[in-house]
Design an enzyme around this catalytic site. Structure first.
Site, mmCIF file in Angstrom:
data_model
loop_
_atom_site.group_PDB
_atom_site.id
_atom_site.type_symbol
_atom_site.label_atom_id
_atom_site.label_comp_id
_atom_site.label_asym_id
_atom_site.label_seq_id
_atom_site.Cartn_x
_atom_site.Cartn_y
_atom_site.Cartn_z
ATOM 1 N N LYS A 1 0.820 -1.224 0.000
ATOM 2 C CA LYS A 1 0.000 0.000 0.000
ATOM 3 C C LYS A 1 0.848 1.265 0.000
ATOM 4 O O LYS A 1 2.045 1.243 0.257
ATOM 5 C CB LYS A 1 -0.991 -0.029 1.164
ATOM 6 C CG LYS A 1 -2.136 -0.989 0.829
ATOM 7 C CD LYS A 1 -3.272 -0.960 1.796
ATOM 8 C CE LYS A 1 -4.373 -1.902 1.262
ATOM 9 N NZ LYS A 1 -5.343 -2.264 2.287
ATOM 10 N N ARG B 1 -3.437 -10.179 4.911
ATOM 11 C CA ARG B 1 -3.852 -10.172 3.492
ATOM 12 C C ARG B 1 -2.665 -9.670 2.680
ATOM 13 O O ARG B 1 -2.316 -8.495 2.775
ATOM 14 C CB ARG B 1 -5.079 -9.270 3.330
ATOM 15 C CG ARG B 1 -5.646 -9.244 1.916
ATOM 16 C CD ARG B 1 -6.831 -8.295 1.827
ATOM 17 N NE ARG B 1 -7.426 -8.320 0.511
ATOM 18 C CZ ARG B 1 -6.972 -7.617 -0.523
ATOM 19 N NH1 ARG B 1 -5.918 -6.848 -0.392
ATOM 20 N NH2 ARG B 1 -7.571 -7.688 -1.691
HETATM 21 N N1 HH2 Z 1 -7.353 -3.857 0.731
HETATM 22 C C1 HH2 Z 1 -7.679 -3.878 -0.579
HETATM 23 C C2 HH2 Z 1 -8.773 -4.628 -1.031
HETATM 24 N N2 HH2 Z 1 -9.495 -5.387 -0.180
HETATM 25 N N3 HH2 Z 1 -9.881 -6.196 2.006
HETATM 26 C C3 HH2 Z 1 -9.576 -6.207 3.300
HETATM 27 N N4 HH2 Z 1 -10.279 -6.966 4.170
HETATM 28 N N5 HH2 Z 1 -8.527 -5.467 3.808
HETATM 29 C C4 HH2 Z 1 -7.769 -4.671 2.998
HETATM 30 O O1 HH2 Z 1 -6.844 -3.999 3.513
HETATM 31 C C5 HH2 Z 1 -8.077 -4.624 1.603
HETATM 32 C C6 HH2 Z 1 -9.170 -5.411 1.141
HETATM 33 C C7 HH2 Z 1 -6.874 -3.083 -1.548
HETATM 34 O O2 HH2 Z 1 -5.793 -3.831 -2.054
HETATM 35 P P1 HH2 Z 1 -5.806 -4.615 -3.458
HETATM 36 O O3 HH2 Z 1 -6.897 -5.609 -3.520
HETATM 37 O O4 HH2 Z 1 -4.469 -5.189 -3.706
HETATM 38 O O5 HH2 Z 1 -6.016 -3.465 -4.544
HETATM 39 P P2 HH2 Z 1 -7.270 -3.002 -5.382
HETATM 40 O O6 HH2 Z 1 -8.341 -2.587 -4.440
HETATM 41 O O7 HH2 Z 1 -6.727 -1.859 -6.221
HETATM 42 O O8 HH2 Z 1 -7.727 -4.172 -6.227
#
Ligand code: HH2
Length: 270
Positions: free
Chosen positions: A215, A250
């Site tokens: 992040k 995660r």
């Molecule tokens: N962060 C993201 C998405 N889903 N779910 C939970 N429970 N906790 C988190 O911190 C979280 C989440 C964002 O990360 P990512 O899926 O890699 O990116 P994007 O939202 O751009 O797909």
């Protein structure tokens, strides 16, 4: 007197984004075969939980059409259910109909960054006998970074999660994880503060998920602008979260996280 946090053995939840625009791996696993191969790789590396998302929730992201989100996630979840028995599968969605279809295709958990606020979401999870991850987010992904000022960050996040957990149990859900939502409507300095607040959140009585991987705050702390190159910083956050008692991490980089956790735990716990 300083009391050390309890011994922790967090589970790694491997992230699969079936999206063209996720902030760190957008487009890498858009074809179902690529997503499935990546999930199998993460399980081989030690992930015990795979999280499949079809909508980016990065700051400023535009919502995706529901039919498109369904098209992205449901075939991947159905294939993973058949190929990865014994691995916990979650769908990362804010939409009730996507959750319903993913649960029917074999998902065990709905990972909802809006903490079950969509009409019918909590009832849908309860009816399936499934679990839910309730995450704190102020506002919507499109606008959440506009106002990141909190009078009492930890108090506000904890109170919100407590309220959502009460709503989930009232709907009949028995399996709940809580997540302070690093990067979701938070100033950079808030994210390390929320990692240190894991014991306060865990005191609500539910296990805690932490998503620090790749992040922006990791980039701000390390000077690394490219999210895919934030692995070392992300592992640092994972170890800190483990030391404060996180139950689930995660992460995008499972092998690196697990190797670091093995050494960390051997040195700390013996
Ligand atoms: N962060 C993201 C998405 N889903 N779910 C939970 N429970 N906790 C988190 O911190 C979280 C989440 C964002 O990360 P990512 O899926 O890699 O990116 P994007 O939202 O751009 O797909």
């Amino acid at each position: 007197m300083f009391t050390p946090p309890p011994p922790a053995r967090p589970v790694c939840m491997g992230v699969i984004n079936v999206t063209p625009d996720s902030f760190s791996d957008g487009g890498a696993h858009l074809a179902p075969a690529d997503a499935i191969a990546r999930a199998e790789q993460l399980v081989a590396e030690g992930a015990r939980w795979i999280d499949v998302g079809g909508e980016s929730t990065r700051p400023g992201a535009a919502p995706v059409d529901e039919a498109e989100e369904l098209r992205r996630v449901v075939p991947v979840i159905a294939a993973l259910r058949a190929r990865l028995p014994g691995v916990r599968l979650s769908v990362d969605t804010r939409r009730t109909e996507v959750a319903r279809a993913a649960l029917a295709a074999g998902a065990d958990v709905v990972n909802d960054v809006s903490a079950g606020r969509a009409p019918g979401m909590l009832a849908c999870v309860a009816a399936a006998g499934a679990g839910v991850v309730l995450m704190h987010m102020r506002g919507e992904p499109g606008t959440m970074q506009r106002d990141t000022a909190y009078a009492d960050l930890v108090g506000e996040v904890t109170e919100h999660l407590a309220e959502r957990a009460r709503a989930a149990t009232a709907a009949g859900i028995r399996t709940i994880w809580l997540d302070p939502g690093l990067g979701f409507g938070k100033a950079p300095v808030d994210n390390p503060s929320l990692i240190r607040a894991i014991p306060v959140i865990r005191a609500l009585g539910w296990p805690v998920v932490i998503g620090a991987s790749r992040k922006r705050f990791i980039g701000e702390l390390t000077g690394e602008a490219d999210p895919a190159r934030r692995v070392f910083g992300s592992v640092g956050a994972a170890l800190a979260a483990a030391s404060w008692g996180a139950d689930v991490l995660r992460v995008h980089d499972v092998a690196a996280t697990i190797a670091a956790l093995q050494v960390f735990q051997a040195c700390r716990d013996g």
